[in-house]
Design an enzyme around this catalytic site. Structure first.
Site, mmCIF file in Angstrom:
data_model
loop_
_atom_site.group_PDB
_atom_site.id
_atom_site.type_symbol
_atom_site.label_atom_id
_atom_site.label_comp_id
_atom_site.label_asym_id
_atom_site.label_seq_id
_atom_site.Cartn_x
_atom_site.Cartn_y
_atom_site.Cartn_z
ATOM 1 N N ARG A 107 -0.475 -1.255 -8.953
ATOM 2 C CA ARG A 107 -0.544 -0.506 -10.259
ATOM 3 C C ARG A 107 0.968 -0.890 -11.187
ATOM 4 O O ARG A 107 0.927 -0.344 -12.166
ATOM 5 C CB ARG A 107 -0.278 1.021 -9.845
ATOM 6 C CG ARG A 107 -1.480 1.376 -9.077
ATOM 7 C CD ARG A 107 -1.408 2.916 -8.342
ATOM 8 N NE ARG A 107 -0.651 2.779 -7.439
ATOM 9 C CZ ARG A 107 -0.092 3.747 -6.862
ATOM 10 N NH1 ARG A 107 -0.580 4.991 -7.133
ATOM 11 N NH2 ARG A 107 0.937 3.821 -5.845
ATOM 12 N N ASP A 145 -3.714 -0.756 -3.234
ATOM 13 C CA ASP A 145 -2.235 -1.056 -3.573
ATOM 14 C C ASP A 145 -1.598 -0.424 -2.068
ATOM 15 O O ASP A 145 -1.597 0.606 -1.575
ATOM 16 C CB ASP A 145 -1.940 0.012 -4.936
ATOM 17 C CG ASP A 145 -0.274 -0.216 -5.300
ATOM 18 O OD1 ASP A 145 0.461 -0.492 -4.372
ATOM 19 O OD2 ASP A 145 0.168 0.301 -6.097
ATOM 20 N N CYS A 164 -4.818 4.983 -0.349
ATOM 21 C CA CYS A 164 -5.021 3.718 0.003
ATOM 22 C C CYS A 164 -4.637 3.464 1.705
ATOM 23 O O CYS A 164 -5.482 3.056 2.296
ATOM 24 C CB CYS A 164 -4.256 2.432 -0.657
ATOM 25 S SG CYS A 164 -4.691 2.326 -2.521
ATOM 26 N N CYS A 216 0.308 2.852 -2.396
ATOM 27 C CA CYS A 216 -0.492 4.133 -2.618
ATOM 28 C C CYS A 216 -0.814 4.931 -1.254
ATOM 29 O O CYS A 216 -1.449 4.151 -0.222
ATOM 30 C CB CYS A 216 -1.749 3.604 -3.260
ATOM 31 S SG CYS A 216 -3.194 4.841 -3.193
#
Length: 234
Positions: free
Chosen positions: A149, A119, A125, A122
């Site tokens: 998300r 994502d 991430c 994120c």
């Protein structure tokens, strides 16, 4: 000759009985699960005698031949040097079915392949993506699937769809993680909800979620050396 005919007849009866029993057993399992609104996609014998692997639209479950007992969670193969979680192995074909929709950072000397649900909003991430070059240099190919998300129809989901539709998706994804503006692409046909549906089967609840070659899911960020150490143990 008579003895051969008797043996042949016995073999045919055995094969017929096994076929009928298998069909009956599958019906019992389907009927049991449908009572609980569980939609069955496939039923196969597991490595454990008397226990079946059932692929449902919400993930993998295990159920006994008579449909009385259901298990859900990790099952480990203890026959090798290290325990191996085999619970999600049947789901790997669903990962491979999305191969043409992955953004792939391939290792020049590939030893391992991991798939990451990611994502762009994120932080961890982003941190994982910053380590992709190091992972590649150490033989790990990283394949990305999208898991916005907030949903595929959210602003983040639409931005990620444009990244996946970009002519240079690797570059676009890297730029997005750096905070650069994302070029929005009109008419992008990719359906990232398919990625998310597969992630849900693996019980992804957050990102990054790293799927190892044997189907084991690792939630969260791991430093390259820690990930490689896990891969070496497989």
């Amino acid at each position: 000759m008579k003895r051969k005919l008797l043996l042949l007849a016995a073999a045919c009866i055995t094969a017929f009985t096994a076929t009928v029993y298998g069909a009956t057993e599958e019906k019992v399992i389907r009927d049991t699960l449908e009572k609980y609104d569980m939609s069955v996609e496939a039923i196969k014998p597991s490595p454990i005698v008397g226990l079946n692997v059932v692929e449902t639209t919400t993930g993998i479950v295990y159920i006994t031949d008579d449909g009385k007992y259901l298990l859900q969670g990790p099952i480990y193969d203890m026959s090798g040097k290290n325990p191996v979680n085999i619970s999600n192995q049947p789901l790997m074909k669903k990962i491979e079915a999305l191969k043409n929709e992955m953004i792939i950072f391939k290792a020049p000397r590939e030893k391992y392949v991991v798939t990451v649900f990611t994502d762009i909003s994120c932080g961890y991430c982003k941190k994982l993506h910053e380590s992709v070059g190091e992972l590649n240099s150490k033989g790990v190919t990283v394949r990305y699937l999208a898991y916005p998300r907030q949903g595929a129809d959210s602003d983040v989901g639409k931005k990620m769809a444009s990244i996946w539709c970009n002519g240079l998706p690797q570059k676009a994804l890297t730029q997005a993680f750096k905070g650069d503006e994302i070029a929005m692409i009109d008419g992008c046909k990719i359906d990232l909800s398919k990625h998310m549906n597969v992630g849900n089967l693996f019980k992804v609840t957050g990102t990054p979620a790293i799927i190892l070659p044997d189907g084991q899911m690792l939630p969260g960020f791991l430093k390259p050396d820690a990930l490689i150490q896990l891969l070496d143990q497989k």
